[in-house]
Write an enzyme that holds these catalytic residues in place. Structure first.
Site, PDB file in Angstrom:
ATOM      1  N   CYS A  53      50.806  20.594  92.699  1.00 14.99           N
ATOM      2  CA  CYS A  53      49.464  20.349  93.203  1.00 14.99           C
ATOM      3  C   CYS A  53      49.483  19.151  94.156  1.00 14.99           C
ATOM      4  O   CYS A  53      50.099  18.123  93.849  1.00 14.99           O
ATOM      5  CB  CYS A  53      48.497  20.062  92.046  1.00 14.99           C
ATOM      6  N   CYS A  57      46.038  12.985  90.937  1.00 14.25           N
ATOM      7  CA  CYS A  57      45.387  12.602  89.670  1.00 14.25           C
ATOM      8  C   CYS A  57      46.427  11.936  88.779  1.00 14.25           C
ATOM      9  O   CYS A  57      47.420  12.570  88.408  1.00 14.25           O
ATOM     10  CB  CYS A  57      44.788  13.834  89.002  1.00 14.25           C
ATOM     11  N   CYS A  60      47.999  13.562  85.607  1.00 15.85           N
ATOM     12  CA  CYS A  60      48.309  14.989  85.585  1.00 15.85           C
ATOM     13  C   CYS A  60      49.781  15.349  85.779  1.00 15.85           C
ATOM     14  O   CYS A  60      50.438  14.920  86.716  1.00 15.85           O
ATOM     15  CB  CYS A  60      47.499  15.721  86.651  1.00 15.85           C
ATOM     16  N   CYS A  97      40.076  30.194  79.726  1.00 15.70           N
ATOM     17  CA  CYS A  97      39.948  29.296  80.873  1.00 15.70           C
ATOM     18  C   CYS A  97      41.194  29.455  81.747  1.00 15.70           C
ATOM     19  O   CYS A  97      42.301  29.235  81.270  1.00 15.70           O
ATOM     20  CB  CYS A  97      39.832  27.851  80.394  1.00 15.70           C
ATOM     21  N   CYS A 129      36.234  31.207  82.141  1.00 19.45           N
ATOM     22  CA  CYS A 129      35.985  29.960  82.865  1.00 19.45           C
ATOM     23  C   CYS A 129      37.147  29.801  83.844  1.00 19.45           C
ATOM     24  O   CYS A 129      38.287  30.130  83.516  1.00 19.45           O
ATOM     25  CB  CYS A 129      35.962  28.776  81.883  1.00 19.45           C
ATOM     26  N   CYS A 189      31.036  23.536  83.600  1.00 14.87           N
ATOM     27  CA  CYS A 189      31.794  22.821  82.563  1.00 14.87           C
ATOM     28  C   CYS A 189      32.307  21.547  83.217  1.00 14.87           C
ATOM     29  O   CYS A 189      33.094  21.598  84.172  1.00 14.87           O
ATOM     30  CB  CYS A 189      32.963  23.692  82.089  1.00 14.87           C
ATOM     31  N   ARG A 261      33.126  19.783  74.078  1.00 16.31           N
ATOM     32  CA  ARG A 261      34.430  20.370  73.777  1.00 16.31           C
ATOM     33  C   ARG A 261      35.463  19.284  73.482  1.00 16.31           C
ATOM     34  O   ARG A 261      35.737  18.437  74.340  1.00 16.31           O
ATOM     35  CB  ARG A 261      34.910  21.215  74.960  1.00 16.31           C
TER      36      ARG A 261
HETATM   37  N1  SAM Z   1      43.016  21.380  88.626  1.00 16.42           N
HETATM   38  C1  SAM Z   1      41.738  21.215  87.953  1.00 16.42           C
HETATM   39  C2  SAM Z   1      40.881  20.187  88.626  1.00 16.42           C
HETATM   40  O1  SAM Z   1      41.444  19.199  89.032  1.00 16.42           O
HETATM   41  O2  SAM Z   1      39.659  20.343  88.603  1.00 16.42           O
HETATM   42  C3  SAM Z   1      41.907  20.716  86.522  1.00 16.42           C
HETATM   43  C4  SAM Z   1      42.858  21.492  85.736  1.00 16.42           C
HETATM   44  S1  SAM Z   1      43.168  20.758  84.154  1.00 16.42           S
HETATM   45  C5  SAM Z   1      43.634  22.161  83.243  1.00 16.42           C
HETATM   46  C6  SAM Z   1      41.527  20.533  83.526  1.00 16.42           C
HETATM   47  C7  SAM Z   1      41.275  19.120  83.100  1.00 16.42           C
HETATM   48  O3  SAM Z   1      42.184  18.712  82.099  1.00 16.42           O
HETATM   49  C8  SAM Z   1      41.393  18.070  84.176  1.00 16.42           C
HETATM   50  O4  SAM Z   1      40.222  18.059  84.996  1.00 16.42           O
HETATM   51  C9  SAM Z   1      41.508  16.793  83.336  1.00 16.42           C
HETATM   52  O5  SAM Z   1      40.214  16.298  83.037  1.00 16.42           O
HETATM   53  C10 SAM Z   1      42.184  17.278  82.060  1.00 16.42           C
HETATM   54  N2  SAM Z   1      43.567  16.810  82.002  1.00 16.42           N
HETATM   55  C11 SAM Z   1      44.562  17.130  82.846  1.00 16.42           C
HETATM   56  N3  SAM Z   1      45.692  16.481  82.478  1.00 16.42           N
HETATM   57  C12 SAM Z   1      45.374  15.741  81.367  1.00 16.42           C
HETATM   58  C13 SAM Z   1      46.088  14.847  80.522  1.00 16.42           C
HETATM   59  N4  SAM Z   1      47.374  14.553  80.758  1.00 16.42           N
HETATM   60  N5  SAM Z   1      45.444  14.268  79.483  1.00 16.42           N
HETATM   61  C14 SAM Z   1      44.144  14.547  79.255  1.00 16.42           C
HETATM   62  N6  SAM Z   1      43.393  15.359  80.023  1.00 16.42           N
HETATM   63  C15 SAM Z   1      44.014  15.959  81.071  1.00 16.42           C
HETATM   64 FE1  SF4 Z   2      45.884  18.956  90.639  1.00 20.79          FE
HETATM   65 FE2  SF4 Z   2      46.178  18.151  88.123  1.00 20.79          FE
HETATM   66 FE3  SF4 Z   2      44.463  16.906  89.709  1.00 20.79          FE
HETATM   67 FE4  SF4 Z   2      43.913  19.385  88.917  1.00 20.79          FE
HETATM   68  S1  SF4 Z   2      44.061  17.608  87.587  1.00 20.79           S
HETATM   69  S2  SF4 Z   2      43.702  18.582  90.982  1.00 20.79           S
HETATM   70  S3  SF4 Z   2      46.009  20.268  88.808  1.00 20.79           S
HETATM   71  S4  SF4 Z   2      46.696  16.988  89.979  1.00 20.79           S
END
Ligand code: SAM
Ligand code: SF4
Length: 332
Positions: A53, A57, A60, A97, A129, A189, A261
């Site tokens: 990606c 973030c 992530c 989801c 979702c 959500c 959630r």
């Molecule tokens: N790519 C999507 C976006 O950025 O909108 C999000 C995909 S991720 C499956 C969904 C959410 O999981 C993210 O928006 C973040 O809030 C949460 N998330 C992702 N990595 C995480 C981590 N290491 N610990 C806790 N929450 C996490």
């Molecule tokens: Fe990309 Fe992860 Fe950020 Fe979603 S949360 S935009 S998958 S880096």
């Protein structure tokens, strides 16, 4: 108590700071006014496109900026997703989801494939979702036409703290996508993550933004940071459970009709800690057969252990609302 859209930060902070058991009691009481407290929705996250990606973030595992153990995987084929959804449904899941590690949706063949997945999984009487990154209005409309039930787009933290965590997009970008989804009957959500290094004020500020959206997000995920090796937040300390419970209870009180959630990070919680989260108003969890959620590095408990816990607590899995014609729009 009615549903309010004009919460002030000072009010929310006062709720958040309520003596713990009183706070849980208040949240549990309000939860019972709006929900069947014996029902927990069980969701399954399917990473339909993993890794690589372009966003940064800092929590992530899927960001291409960081060296994590995630192996990029291109878009899954539709039948694989349908098979995963069918298996999840047999385990009591009512919401699937689909997450794609994209910055934004593009009008290309991959989006067409995702629309087909939405249609076919919805036809299994599952709430679908999607979390695909940023969306424009016409893309949101196409997801609505495909029967999408909800769109996930988390605010993650406060506007002030956001740029500390993510620099490749803005808070306004997030709110813009949520607004685009709101032009359809797809539910929203949106929630956040605890443990990013944010202050209590940041948590309160995020809750204030969410609870001033009208309608409220129908679903509010509260994630606990799962520290992912290779990301900037890999050494963040664990969030104390009592802070998780305060966040859930406060979200429950100010957004009483929304689903709250208990999402990422649940695998670290004991059954009794999870029970307290349910008492505080959490009414949804993510479960899985392969012990993984969010990405291959962020685990979540399995169906069997979750079923055992729900039985122990006298809770049962909530049915799907996909085809009951009712979009849980949180109206005043
Ligand atoms: N790519 C999507 C976006 O950025 O909108 C999000 C995909 S991720 C499956 C969904 C959410 O999981 C993210 O928006 C973040 O809030 C949460 N998330 C992702 N990595 C995480 C981590 N290491 N610990 C806790 N929450 C996490
Ligand atoms: Fe990309 Fe992860 Fe950020 Fe979603 S949360 S935009 S998958 S880096």
């Amino acid at each position: 108590m009615g549903i309010r859209y004009d919460w002030q930060e000072a009010e929310i902070r006062a709720i958040y700071d309520t003596p713990m058991l009183e706070l849980i009691y208040q949240a549990a009481s309000i939860h019972r006014e709006f929900h069947d407290s014996r029902k927990i929705q069980v969701c399954k996250l399917v990473s339909i496109k993993t890794g690589a990606c372009p966003e940064d973030c800092s929590y992530c595992a899927q960001s291409s900026r960081y060296k994590t153990e995630v192996k990029p995987q291109s878009l899954l084929d539709k039948q694989t997703v349908i098979n995963i959804a069918k298996q999840a449904k047999e385990s009591g899941v009512s919401r699937v989801c689909m997450g794609a590690a994209w910055r934004e949706v593009r009008d290309n063949s991959q989006f067409e494939q995702v629309l087909e997945m939405v249609k076919e999984v919805t036809a299994l009487d599952l709430e679908v979702c999607c979390t695909l990154g940023m969306l424009n209005q016409s893309q949101a409309k196409r997801l609505e036409d495909a029967g999408l039930y909800a769109y996930n787009h988390n605010l993650d933290t406060s506007q002030d703290y956001y740029s500390t965590i993510i620099t490749t997009r803005t808070y306004g970008d997030r709110l813009n996508t949520i607004n685009n989804v709101r032009q359809t009957n797809v539910t929203v959500c949106s929630g956040g993550i605890l443990g990013l290094g944010e202050s209590v004020d940041d948590r309160v500020s995020m809750l204030c933004t969410l609870s001033n959206l009208q309608p409220h997000p129908e679903s509010v995920p509260i994630n606990i940071l799962s520290q992912v090796e290779g990301t900037p937040l890999e050494n963040q300390p664990d969030v104390p459970i009592w802070e998780v419970i305060r966040m859930i209870a406060t979200a429950r009180i100010i957004m009483p009709k929304s689903d709250v959630r208990l999402s990422a990070g649940r695998s670290r919680l004991s059954q009794i800690e999870q029970a307290m989260c349910f008492m505080a108003g959490a009414n949804s969890i993510f479960s899985s057969d392969d012990g993984h959620m969010l990405t291959v590095t962020t685990p979540c408990p399995g169906y069997d252990s979750d079923q055992e816990m729900l039985n122990l607590l006298g809770l049962s899995m909530r049915e799907s609302k996909a085809n009951q014609g009712q979009r849980l729009k949180v109206k005043g």
